[in-house]
Design a protein around this motif. Structure first.
Motif, PDB file in Angstrom:
ATOM      1  N   LEU A   8       0.821  -1.207   0.000  1.00 37.36           N
ATOM      2  CA  LEU A   8       0.000   0.000   0.000  1.00 37.36           C
ATOM      3  C   LEU A   8       0.857   1.260   0.000  1.00 37.36           C
ATOM      4  CD1 LEU A   8      -2.913  -1.050   2.388  1.00 37.36           C
ATOM      5  CD2 LEU A   8      -2.797  -1.122  -0.113  1.00 37.36           C
ATOM      6  N   GLU A   9       2.026   1.229   0.655  1.00 32.27           N
ATOM      7  CA  GLU A   9       2.922   2.383   0.595  1.00 32.27           C
ATOM      8  C   GLU A   9       3.411   2.591  -0.830  1.00 32.27           C
ATOM      9  OE1 GLU A   9       6.220   4.987   0.532  1.00 32.27           O
ATOM     10  OE2 GLU A   9       6.346   2.861  -0.008  1.00 32.27           O
ATOM     11  N   ALA A  10       3.714   1.513  -1.536  1.00 34.55           N
ATOM     12  CA  ALA A  10       4.130   1.627  -2.936  1.00 34.55           C
ATOM     13  C   ALA A  10       2.998   2.171  -3.802  1.00 34.55           C
ATOM     14  CB  ALA A  10       4.596   0.260  -3.453  1.00 34.55           C
ATOM     15  N   ALA A  11       1.765   1.761  -3.508  1.00 34.21           N
ATOM     16  CA  ALA A  11       0.617   2.274  -4.262  1.00 34.21           C
ATOM     17  C   ALA A  11       0.432   3.769  -4.023  1.00 34.21           C
ATOM     18  CB  ALA A  11      -0.651   1.506  -3.868  1.00 34.21           C
ATOM     19  N   ILE A  12       0.671   4.221  -2.783  1.00 35.75           N
ATOM     20  CA  ILE A  12       0.609   5.653  -2.484  1.00 35.75           C
ATOM     21  C   ILE A  12       1.605   6.409  -3.352  1.00 35.75           C
ATOM     22  CG2 ILE A  12       1.190   7.380  -0.720  1.00 35.75           C
ATOM     23  CD1 ILE A  12      -0.017   5.403   1.353  1.00 35.75           C
ATOM     24  N   HIS A  13       2.821   5.892  -3.436  1.00 35.54           N
ATOM     25  CA  HIS A  13       3.849   6.573  -4.237  1.00 35.54           C
ATOM     26  C   HIS A  13       3.458   6.606  -5.713  1.00 35.54           C
ATOM     27  CE1 HIS A  13       7.651   8.141  -5.467  1.00 35.54           C
ATOM     28  NE2 HIS A  13       8.009   7.045  -6.115  1.00 35.54           N
ATOM     29  N   ALA A  14       2.888   5.529  -6.198  1.00 33.71           N
ATOM     30  CA  ALA A  14       2.464   5.509  -7.605  1.00 33.71           C
ATOM     31  C   ALA A  14       1.424   6.585  -7.883  1.00 33.71           C
ATOM     32  CB  ALA A  14       1.921   4.130  -7.958  1.00 33.71           C
ATOM     33  N   CYS A  15       0.550   6.856  -6.900  1.00 30.22           N
ATOM     34  CA  CYS A  15      -0.490   7.874  -7.076  1.00 30.22           C
ATOM     35  C   CYS A  15       0.064   9.292  -6.992  1.00 30.22           C
ATOM     36  CB  CYS A  15      -1.573   7.706  -6.013  1.00 30.22           C
ATOM     37  SG  CYS A  15      -2.556   6.194  -6.160  1.00 30.22           S
ATOM     38  N   LEU A  16       1.098   9.495  -6.183  1.00 31.03           N
ATOM     39  CA  LEU A  16       1.536  10.856  -5.846  1.00 31.03           C
ATOM     40  C   LEU A  16       2.827  11.304  -6.519  1.00 31.03           C
ATOM     41  CD1 LEU A  16       0.724  10.887  -2.029  1.00 31.03           C
ATOM     42  CD2 LEU A  16      -0.308  12.349  -3.767  1.00 31.03           C
ATOM     43  N   LYS A  17       3.598  10.386  -7.048  1.00 36.40           N
ATOM     44  CA  LYS A  17       4.938  10.745  -7.511  1.00 36.40           C
ATOM     45  C   LYS A  17       4.933  11.824  -8.601  1.00 36.40           C
ATOM     46  CE  LYS A  17       5.175   6.782 -10.667  1.00 36.40           C
ATOM     47  NZ  LYS A  17       5.917   5.526 -10.981  1.00 36.40           N
ATOM     48  N   ALA A  18       3.904  11.858  -9.416  1.00 37.57           N
ATOM     49  CA  ALA A  18       3.849  12.857 -10.484  1.00 37.57           C
ATOM     50  C   ALA A  18       3.542  14.255  -9.967  1.00 37.57           C
ATOM     51  CB  ALA A  18       2.809  12.452 -11.523  1.00 37.57           C
ATOM     52  N   HIS A  19       3.085  14.355  -8.709  1.00 39.72           N
ATOM     53  CA  HIS A  19       2.666  15.650  -8.167  1.00 39.72           C
ATOM     54  C   HIS A  19       3.734  16.329  -7.315  1.00 39.72           C
ATOM     55  CE1 HIS A  19      -1.379  14.892  -9.583  1.00 39.72           C
ATOM     56  NE2 HIS A  19      -1.367  13.717  -8.978  1.00 39.72           N
ATOM     57  N   VAL A  20       4.849  15.660  -7.069  1.00 37.87           N
ATOM     58  CA  VAL A  20       5.911  16.233  -6.238  1.00 37.87           C
ATOM     59  C   VAL A  20       7.191  16.310  -7.061  1.00 37.87           C
ATOM     60  CG1 VAL A  20       7.204  16.038  -4.083  1.00 37.87           C
ATOM     61  CG2 VAL A  20       4.851  15.195  -4.191  1.00 37.87           C
ATOM     62  N   ASP A  38       5.449  28.866  -5.653  1.00 40.85           N
ATOM     63  CA  ASP A  38       4.956  27.979  -6.702  1.00 40.85           C
ATOM     64  C   ASP A  38       4.892  26.572  -6.130  1.00 40.85           C
ATOM     65  OD1 ASP A  38       7.607  27.274  -6.493  1.00 40.85           O
ATOM     66  OD2 ASP A  38       8.170  27.912  -8.505  1.00 40.85           O
ATOM     67  N   GLY A  39       4.581  25.609  -6.980  1.00 38.70           N
ATOM     68  CA  GLY A  39       4.489  24.232  -6.517  1.00 38.70           C
ATOM     69  C   GLY A  39       3.091  23.850  -6.089  1.00 38.70           C
ATOM     70  N   PRO A  40       2.899  22.572  -5.783  1.00 31.41           N
ATOM     71  CA  PRO A  40       1.565  22.060  -5.474  1.00 31.41           C
ATOM     72  C   PRO A  40       1.105  22.432  -4.070  1.00 31.41           C
ATOM     73  CG  PRO A  40       3.181  20.315  -5.232  1.00 31.41           C
ATOM     74  CD  PRO A  40       3.921  21.497  -5.774  1.00 31.41           C
ATOM     75  N   ILE A  41      -0.202  22.544  -3.925  1.00 34.96           N
ATOM     76  CA  ILE A  41      -0.845  22.750  -2.630  1.00 34.96           C
ATOM     77  C   ILE A  41      -1.615  21.478  -2.308  1.00 34.96           C
ATOM     78  CG2 ILE A  41      -2.543  24.092  -1.335  1.00 34.96           C
ATOM     79  CD1 ILE A  41      -1.936  26.421  -3.287  1.00 34.96           C
ATOM     80  N   PHE A  42      -1.220  20.811  -1.233  1.00 35.83           N
ATOM     81  CA  PHE A  42      -1.901  19.591  -0.794  1.00 35.83           C
ATOM     82  C   PHE A  42      -2.874  19.930   0.330  1.00 35.83           C
ATOM     83  CE2 PHE A  42       1.814  17.837  -2.842  1.00 35.83           C
ATOM     84  CZ  PHE A  42       1.363  16.648  -3.405  1.00 35.83           C
ATOM     85  N   ILE A  43      -3.990  19.213   0.359  1.00 38.62           N
ATOM     86  CA  ILE A  43      -4.961  19.343   1.446  1.00 38.62           C
ATOM     87  C   ILE A  43      -5.003  18.009   2.185  1.00 38.62           C
ATOM     88  CG2 ILE A  43      -7.343  19.859   2.075  1.00 38.62           C
ATOM     89  CD1 ILE A  43      -7.605  21.441  -0.523  1.00 38.62           C
ATOM     90  N   HIS A  44      -4.940  18.099   3.492  1.00 44.81           N
ATOM     91  CA  HIS A  44      -4.889  16.922   4.368  1.00 44.81           C
ATOM     92  C   HIS A  44      -5.996  15.925   4.048  1.00 44.81           C
ATOM     93  CE1 HIS A  44      -4.420  14.602   8.030  1.00 44.81           C
ATOM     94  NE2 HIS A  44      -5.639  14.912   8.419  1.00 44.81           N
TER      95      HIS A  44
END
Length: 337
Positions: free
Chosen positions: A13-25, A83-89
Motif C-alpha cells: 500500500l505504501e508503494a501504491a501511495i507513491h504511484a499515485c503521488l509521484k507525479a505531483h511532487v 509555486d508548486g503544489p498545494i496539498f490538502i490533508h
C-alpha cells in the motif's frame, strides 16, 4: 524468503501511495499542506504523519508551508511557497458531514485558481444535492484539482459529479510503515465511536467487564507541552513556517503515540473506527471491524486492507466481540508457547 502478510500489505500500500503521488511532487518545487488536524482524534494524526513520512522518505522534502484551518493565510503561503503544489490533508471529511472542512477546501480552490491543488486520499459522503452542486461548481472552476479517494464508491461518485482528475489511493497512514506496539493488558478492548459517524445504537451491555473506549480524549497540557518542545527544537530556524511545522508535527506525534499506547492495551480489538483498523494492522493486533454510519470502513477494507487474517468484518457488535475473544485466546496461547 517468507514475509508476514501484514508487512507485505503495508509495503504494497505504501508503494501504491507513491504511484499515485509521484507525479505531483517535484524536487525543485516547494510543497504546501493545508488543514492540519489539530484535533483530539488520533486517526487524523496518523494520516498527517503518513503524509509527512511520504514526503520525507520518497522525496526528502519537508513542506515549506503548513496551516490549520483557523490560522491559514494565503499571503503567507504565497510567500513561503510561491509555486508548486498545494496539498490538502486527507481523511473522511469530503462532503457535508463535516461542512467546515469542505468550505475550507473550496475556499482554497477559489484563492489559488492557477496552482495545482491535490487532495490527499479522502472518503466522500454527501447528504444534500445542493451541497454536491456547490462543490461541483468550485471544482469545475479550478481546472487543476486532483482528487485522491480511498474507496471505489467515492471514486464512482467523484467521476460522476466532479470535473477533475480522480485517482483511487490508499490512506496515507500506511506510509508510516510498521509500528512497535506496547504490551497488552486486556484480552479484548472495544474502541467505539462516540461522534456523529457512530453506526446505530449498539452497546456491549451483554459483555460485562469489557473495556469500552474511544480515542478522542486527551490532556490539553500534554499537547501544549509537545508543541512547546517541538518549537524549542526548531529555535535555530528563523523561518516562521518551520517553527509552525515543528509545533504541529510534535502535536501529531504526541497524539499518535497516545493512540498506539491505547489500542496496544488490547490483545484483540473491536472497533468501528477506520484508523483503529489501520493502526491495528500497523502494530500487528487482531481486530474485529464494524462499519461507521455511512460505510466508510467497509468500503476502504474492500478496496485495500481486508486481505489479512488480522482483521475480521463483523456482522454485529456481539459477533465482533465473540471473534475478538477467540483471537485473544489464540494470541495468548502463542505468547505462552
Amino acid at each position: 524468503m517468507v514475509t508476514e502478510p501484514r508487512l507485505a500489505l503495508i509495503a504494497e500500500l505504501e508503494a501504491a501511495i507513491h504511484a499515485c503521488l509521484k507525479a505531483h511532487v517535484r524536487e525543485d518545487e516547494p510543497v504546501a499542506i493545508l488543514d492540519f488536524p489539530d484535533i483530539r482524534n488520533c486517526g487524523d494524526s496518523a494520516i498527517w504523519l503518513g503524509e509527512m513520512a511520504y514526503l520525507a522518505n520518497r522525496h526528502g522534502k519537508r513542506p515549506a508551508y503548513v496551516s490549520r484551518m483557523d490560522d491559514f493565510s494565503a499571503e503567507q503561503l504565497r510567500r513561503a511557497a510561491p509555486d508548486g503544489p498545494i496539498f490538502i490533508h486527507g481523511g473522511g471529511n469530503f462532503g457535508d458531514i463535516w461542512g467546515a472542512h469542505q468550505d475550507f477546501r473550496e475556499r482554497v480552490l477559489e484563492l489559488f485558481p492557477d496552482r495545482p491543488v491535490i487532495q490527499f486520499p479522502q472518503s466522500i459522503h454527501y447528504q444534500s444535492p445542493e451541497r454536491i452542486e456547490q462543490s461541483a461548481r468550485a471544482i469545475g472552476r479550478h481546472r487543476n484539482f486532483t482528487l485522491l479517494v480511498r474507496d471505489e464508491e467515492s471514486r464512482a461518485f467523484a467521476e460522476k459529479h466532479f470535473d477533475c482528475a480522480v485517482t483511487l489511493c490508499p490512506d496515507m497512514a500506511f506510509a508510516i510503515g510498521p509500528v512497535e506496539s506496547a504490551p497488552a493488558i486486556f484480552p479484548v478492548l472495544a474502541m467505539l465511536r462516540a461522534d456523529r459517524e457512530k453506526a446505530g445504537n449498539a452497546e456491549p451491555a451483554a459483555w460485562p467487564g469489557l473495556p469500552v473506549e474511544d480515542w478522542i480524549s486527551e490532556s490539553p497540557r500534554s499537547v501544549q507541552a509537545s508543541k512547546a518542545f517541538g518549537a524549542a527544537s526548531a529555535l535555530l530556524s528563523l523561518k516562521p513556517a518551520e517553527l509552525r511545522l515543528a509545533k504541529l508535527d510534535a502535536a501529531a506525534h504526541n497524539r499518535f503515540r497516545r493512540g498506539i499506547r491505547q489500542i496496544s492495551r488490547g490483545r484483540a480489538i473491536v472497533t468501528d473506527r477506520l484508523h483503529v483498523h489501520i493502526c491495528s494492522l500497523l502494530i500487528g493486533r487482531p481486530h474485529a471491524v464494524l462499519d461507521n454510519s455511512y460505510g466508510k470502513v467497509r468500503r476502504f477494507m474492500a478496496a485495500f486492507s481486508g486481505g489479512t487474517d488480522l482483521s475480521y468484518r463483523a456482522a454485529s457488535l456481539d459477533d465482533g466481540i465473540a471473534w475478538a475473544q477467540q483471537a485473544a485466546e489464540g494470541a495468548a496461547g502463542k505468547a505462552a508457547a
